[in-house]
Design a protein around this motif. Structure first.
Motif, PDB file in Angstrom:
ATOM      1  N   GLY A   1      -0.360   0.998 -16.335  1.00 25.26           N
ATOM      2  CA  GLY A   1       0.195   0.099 -15.324  1.00 25.26           C
ATOM      3  C   GLY A   1       0.579   0.829 -14.052  1.00 25.26           C
ATOM      4  N   PHE A   2       1.164   2.008 -14.203  1.00 26.16           N
ATOM      5  CA  PHE A   2       1.480   2.819 -13.029  1.00 26.16           C
ATOM      6  C   PHE A   2       0.202   3.196 -12.271  1.00 26.16           C
ATOM      7  CE2 PHE A   2       5.465   4.673 -15.313  1.00 26.16           C
ATOM      8  CZ  PHE A   2       6.223   3.605 -14.895  1.00 26.16           C
ATOM      9  N   GLU A   3      -0.814   3.618 -13.012  1.00 28.96           N
ATOM     10  CA  GLU A   3      -2.050   4.081 -12.379  1.00 28.96           C
ATOM     11  C   GLU A   3      -2.758   2.953 -11.635  1.00 28.96           C
ATOM     12  OE1 GLU A   3      -4.046   5.689 -15.753  1.00 28.96           O
ATOM     13  OE2 GLU A   3      -3.009   7.630 -15.643  1.00 28.96           O
ATOM     14  N   ALA A   4      -2.628   1.733 -12.135  1.00 26.19           N
ATOM     15  CA  ALA A   4      -3.302   0.591 -11.502  1.00 26.19           C
ATOM     16  C   ALA A   4      -2.481  -0.033 -10.390  1.00 26.19           C
ATOM     17  CB  ALA A   4      -3.620  -0.464 -12.556  1.00 26.19           C
ATOM     18  N   SER A   5      -1.232   0.356 -10.252  1.00 25.73           N
ATOM     19  CA  SER A   5      -0.333  -0.336  -9.323  1.00 25.73           C
ATOM     20  C   SER A   5      -0.708  -0.104  -7.867  1.00 25.73           C
ATOM     21  CB  SER A   5       1.112   0.133  -9.547  1.00 25.73           C
ATOM     22  OG  SER A   5       1.970  -0.476  -8.593  1.00 25.73           O
ATOM     23  N   THR A   6      -0.705  -1.209  -7.125  1.00 26.69           N
ATOM     24  CA  THR A   6      -0.810  -1.146  -5.665  1.00 26.69           C
ATOM     25  C   THR A   6       0.400  -1.815  -5.017  1.00 26.69           C
ATOM     26  OG1 THR A   6      -2.100  -3.203  -5.623  1.00 26.69           O
ATOM     27  CG2 THR A   6      -3.335  -1.125  -5.710  1.00 26.69           C
ATOM     28  N   ALA A   7       1.423  -2.091  -5.830  1.00 25.38           N
ATOM     29  CA  ALA A   7       2.611  -2.795  -5.341  1.00 25.38           C
ATOM     30  C   ALA A   7       3.496  -1.859  -4.531  1.00 25.38           C
ATOM     31  CB  ALA A   7       3.394  -3.375  -6.509  1.00 25.38           C
ATOM     32  N   ARG A   8       4.324  -2.453  -3.686  1.00 24.69           N
ATOM     33  CA  ARG A   8       5.284  -1.663  -2.925  1.00 24.69           C
ATOM     34  C   ARG A   8       6.400  -1.147  -3.833  1.00 24.69           C
ATOM     35  NH1 ARG A   8       6.135  -1.131   2.756  1.00 24.69           N
ATOM     36  NH2 ARG A   8       4.042  -2.027   2.832  1.00 24.69           N
TER      37      ARG A   8
ATOM     38  N   GLY B   1       1.473   8.332  -8.497  1.00 24.18           N
ATOM     39  CA  GLY B   1       1.813   8.080  -7.106  1.00 24.18           C
ATOM     40  C   GLY B   1       2.482   6.738  -6.883  1.00 24.18           C
ATOM     41  N   VAL B   2       3.281   6.290  -7.866  1.00 22.63           N
ATOM     42  CA  VAL B   2       4.003   5.027  -7.701  1.00 22.63           C
ATOM     43  C   VAL B   2       4.886   5.133  -6.453  1.00 22.63           C
ATOM     44  CG1 VAL B   2       5.774   3.564  -8.708  1.00 22.63           C
ATOM     45  CG2 VAL B   2       3.916   4.414 -10.130  1.00 22.63           C
ATOM     46  N   ARG B   3       4.789   4.144  -5.605  1.00 25.26           N
ATOM     47  CA  ARG B   3       5.419   4.247  -4.287  1.00 25.26           C
ATOM     48  C   ARG B   3       6.941   4.202  -4.363  1.00 25.26           C
ATOM     49  NH1 ARG B   3       3.113   1.803   1.260  1.00 25.26           N
ATOM     50  NH2 ARG B   3       4.964   2.051   2.589  1.00 25.26           N
ATOM     51  N   ASN B   4       7.480   3.253  -5.110  1.00 17.75           N
ATOM     52  CA  ASN B   4       8.932   3.098  -5.217  1.00 17.75           C
ATOM     53  C   ASN B   4       9.295   2.736  -6.658  1.00 17.75           C
ATOM     54  OD1 ASN B   4       9.963   3.313  -2.343  1.00 17.75           O
ATOM     55  ND2 ASN B   4       8.484   1.646  -2.079  1.00 17.75           N
ATOM     56  N   PRO B   5       9.533   3.712  -7.522  1.00 13.02           N
ATOM     57  CA  PRO B   5       9.926   3.411  -8.902  1.00 13.02           C
ATOM     58  C   PRO B   5      11.417   3.121  -9.018  1.00 13.02           C
ATOM     59  CG  PRO B   5       9.607   5.774  -8.644  1.00 13.02           C
ATOM     60  CD  PRO B   5       9.298   5.148  -7.306  1.00 13.02           C
ATOM     61  N   VAL B   6      11.729   2.030  -9.714  1.00 12.82           N
ATOM     62  CA  VAL B   6      13.116   1.614  -9.924  1.00 12.82           C
ATOM     63  C   VAL B   6      13.258   1.222 -11.393  1.00 12.82           C
ATOM     64  CG1 VAL B   6      14.937  -0.024  -9.303  1.00 12.82           C
ATOM     65  CG2 VAL B   6      13.304   0.755  -7.562  1.00 12.82           C
ATOM     66  N   VAL B   7      14.237   1.798 -12.070  1.00 13.00           N
ATOM     67  CA  VAL B   7      14.519   1.442 -13.459  1.00 13.00           C
ATOM     68  C   VAL B   7      15.650   0.421 -13.470  1.00 13.00           C
ATOM     69  CG1 VAL B   7      15.159   2.293 -15.737  1.00 13.00           C
ATOM     70  CG2 VAL B   7      13.823   3.752 -14.201  1.00 13.00           C
TER      71      VAL B   7
ATOM     72  N   ASP C   1       7.785  -0.826  -8.014  1.00 14.79           N
ATOM     73  CA  ASP C   1       7.520  -0.942  -9.454  1.00 14.79           C
ATOM     74  C   ASP C   1       8.833  -0.826 -10.209  1.00 14.79           C
ATOM     75  OD1 ASP C   1       4.460  -0.695 -10.609  1.00 14.79           O
ATOM     76  OD2 ASP C   1       4.630  -0.016  -8.525  1.00 14.79           O
ATOM     77  N   PHE C   2       9.135  -1.874 -10.996  1.00 12.27           N
ATOM     78  CA  PHE C   2      10.379  -1.926 -11.756  1.00 12.27           C
ATOM     79  C   PHE C   2      10.095  -1.677 -13.235  1.00 12.27           C
ATOM     80  CE2 PHE C   2      11.123  -4.481  -7.974  1.00 12.27           C
ATOM     81  CZ  PHE C   2      12.353  -4.001  -7.539  1.00 12.27           C
ATOM     82  N   VAL C   3      10.694  -0.612 -13.758  1.00 15.53           N
ATOM     83  CA  VAL C   3      10.660  -0.350 -15.197  1.00 15.53           C
ATOM     84  C   VAL C   3      11.846  -1.105 -15.779  1.00 15.53           C
ATOM     85  CG1 VAL C   3      10.705   1.409 -16.993  1.00 15.53           C
ATOM     86  CG2 VAL C   3       9.612   1.902 -14.793  1.00 15.53           C
ATOM     87  N   THR C   4      11.557  -2.239 -16.370  1.00 13.88           N
ATOM     88  CA  THR C   4      12.574  -3.221 -16.747  1.00 13.88           C
ATOM     89  C   THR C   4      12.814  -3.090 -18.241  1.00 13.88           C
ATOM     90  OG1 THR C   4      11.674  -4.640 -15.006  1.00 13.88           O
ATOM     91  CG2 THR C   4      13.151  -5.664 -16.598  1.00 13.88           C
ATOM     92  N   GLN C   5      13.986  -2.572 -18.626  1.00 20.35           N
ATOM     93  CA  GLN C   5      14.161  -2.178 -20.021  1.00 20.35           C
ATOM     94  C   GLN C   5      15.639  -2.229 -20.411  1.00 20.35           C
ATOM     95  OE1 GLN C   5      15.173   1.536 -21.001  1.00 20.35           O
ATOM     96  NE2 GLN C   5      16.299   1.201 -19.089  1.00 20.35           N
ATOM     97  N   GLN C   6      15.964  -1.740 -21.604  1.00 22.47           N
ATOM     98  CA  GLN C   6      17.235  -2.056 -22.222  1.00 22.47           C
ATOM     99  C   GLN C   6      18.336  -1.008 -22.023  1.00 22.47           C
ATOM    100  OE1 GLN C   6      14.218  -2.145 -23.650  1.00 22.47           O
ATOM    101  NE2 GLN C   6      13.931  -4.226 -24.367  1.00 22.47           N
TER     102      GLN C   6
END
Length: 526
Positions: A357-364, A410-416, A366-371
């Motif tokens: 999913g990270f490799e395919a992402s072209t989004a501004r 190269g995820v542009r903006n990773p947010v957990v 990316d949220f790692v949405t978890q527990q």
């Protein structure tokens, strides 16, 4: 690129599973409102006592849900419904007064489904508000609002979402849900502990038990169904579900505290049976797609949501595939056991799915949405690193691989995005947690609980003194509100001062911004 994608390992959706989930034809249905006092043929009360919900939005549709119950707290978990099939009509419209109906039809439910209804809608317009409702035997449900996601890859100037976690019925009133509903965001994320399986009075807090659980500790399908119905009877939770579409994932209390794959916290020879019952009740009560219909002790819950070109939400399941917690599941020194590269919190297949999913992402964004808490959190000021083995501190190699994956892609903006811990935190994610002076490569935002822990206090832990990457902590109840544009993420920690009584107002306790490409927090207030 699709807007909603399950992993390749997800069970295929067949005609049979779609029918099981309540998806039916689009025949029109007449809705005739009746007064609140109209007699219901079986029991004399309204069967829509648990409200309505929508979820898993994508560009051309979403799921709408309801569950029939005239006596929600019945010990058999069947909500007082007679043993027969019910045909439940639905309508979807572009206006809240139901002028401009665009979809209508009916779905059948019965005892085998816990009287739940799931309707999967397709063919709708992307980036559009809709309203929906249900009707059965002369009764009309409340109206719900849903939103479709933008078209795949579409430029999206703004979106808003809320993040919630940990709502223990006994610890307080669901005031925060009511405030979430008032904000009417595009999306609501719930990161687990939606309800608690524990026995009545089994989890004392300083502000006391405000209202008691019914029907003992949840272990059987009947008990899980009844416990979920008790929670869903809360009017403020119903308002939040009716206000916007939800994306849900579980944590531990939907089954049992701190469970890990097929290992319970406490030895239980019937754990597999209990797990299957909990999973079934969870699906019955959530607005989930047919790809999440449980198969015995397995349930496909990790999945991905795309919001145009603006954001990806990678929803993880850190319970069903994890290694058993290290060091007997205690807060202990982060030792070789916790650092063992063979240990995993996601399982190999989900970790690979996330990497892809990270490799395919072209989004501004990316949220790692978890527990559970992601960044390192040293609990003591001494020379040794003490961590909670139920968090990513007990799975150090897993955390490192996820960070490496988003950096290499190269995820542009990773947010957990995280829940679980009953406190709010805002932290920078470091490239190397063994060197806290290393560069920041993302951020983590942890929402506090809705009620769990009781009233709490407007205070912070002293541990921030030796955890410089953690920028904020607070022990009040509430939720997280995020406003997102291509250039800026603005996160507001919304809190209430008490949950032991009704009616607490909400305020923004702190605000942090993240500027596109900076990978670190900027404190705005609080």
């Amino acid at each position: 690129m699709t807007t909603y994608s399950a992993p390749a390992s997800a069970h295929p959706v067949t005609r049979r599973t779609l029918l099981t989930a309540g998806t039916v034809g689009l025949a029109s249905a007449a809705f005739v409102s009746t007064s609140a006092g109209t007699a219901y043929a079986a029991t004399g009360t309204n069967p829509f006592s648990l409200g309505v919900a929508s979820g898993d939005p994508w560009p051309d549709g979403f799921v709408i849900w309801t569950r029939l119950a005239t006596s929600p707290l019945n010990e058999d978990g069947l909500g007082g419904m007679p043993d027969k099939a019910f045909t439940v009509a639905y309508q979807v419209a572009v206006n809240p007064d139901f002028s401009g109906i665009v979809r209508s039809g009916s779905a059948t439910t019965d005892r085998s489904r816990g009287y739940a209804v799931h309707v999967t809608l397709t063919g709708l317009r992307p980036g559009t508000q809709y309203w929906y409702r249900f009707r059965v035997e002369g009764h009309v449900s409340q109206t719900g609002r849903a939103v479709t996601a933008p078209a795949a890859g579409a430029d999206t100037g703004h979106m808003s979402f809320t993040v919630a976690s940990c709502a223990n019925w006994e610890h307080g009133h669901f005031t925060a849900y009511g405030h979430m509903a008032d904000e009417k965001p595009d999306l609501m994320l719930h990161l687990g502990d939606y309800y608690y399986e524990i026995m009545p009075y089994g989890y004392p807090v300083g502000s006391g038990v405000v209202r008691a659980h019914k029907n003992g500790e949840s272990r059987t399908l009947a008990q899980y169904r009844a416990r979920m119905a008790q929670y869903k009877s809360d009017p403020l939770l119903q308002q939040a579900h009716a206000a916007a579409p939800w994306m849900v994932i579980w944590d531990d209390h939907e089954l049992e505290n701190n469970w890990a794959d097929d290992t319970p916290e406490l030895w239980d020879p019937n754990f597999a049976t209990r797990r299957a019952a909990a999973f079934r009740a969870y699906y019955e009560n959530m607005p989930l797609r047919a790809s999440s219909v449980p198969r015995g002790t397995d349930m496909q819950l990790y999945r991905r949501l795309h919001w145009g070109s603006l954001a990806n939400f990678h929803l993880l399941d850190t319970r069903q595939y994890r290694s058993d917690q290290a060091n007997l599941d205690l807060v202990k020194v982060v030792d070789d056991d916790a650092r063992d590269p063979n240990r995993t919190i996601t399982g190999a297949a989900q970790e690979q799915w996330l990497r892809e999913g990270f490799e395919a992402s072209t989004a501004r964004w990316d949220f790692v949405t978890q527990q559970v808490p992601f960044v390192q959190y040293d609990r003591t000021s001494g020379p040794l690193l003490w961590g909670d083995m139920d968090t990513w501190d007990g799975y150090v190699a897993s955390r490192g691989r996820v960070i490496d994956a988003w950096r290499q892609a190269g995820v542009r903006n990773p947010v957990v995005l995280t829940g679980d811990i009953h406190e709010a935190f805002a932290s920078d994610v470091k490239a190397d947690f063994d060197d806290l002076s290393s560069e920041s490569v993302g951020v983590e935002l942890i929402t506090t609980s809705i009620t769990s822990g009781g009233d709490g206090s407007d205070s912070a832990t002293d541990a921030l003194d030796w955890n410089p990457h953690i920028k904020f902590n607070n022990d009040l109840r509430g939720y997280l509100r995020v406003d997102l544009t291509p250039d800026l993420l603005s996160a507001r920690f919304r809190t209430v001062d008490y949950v032991s009584e009704v009616g607490a107002p909400v305020r923004t306790r702190a605000q942090f911004d993240v500027v596109d490409g900076e990978h670190r927090l900027r404190r705005i207030s609080g």
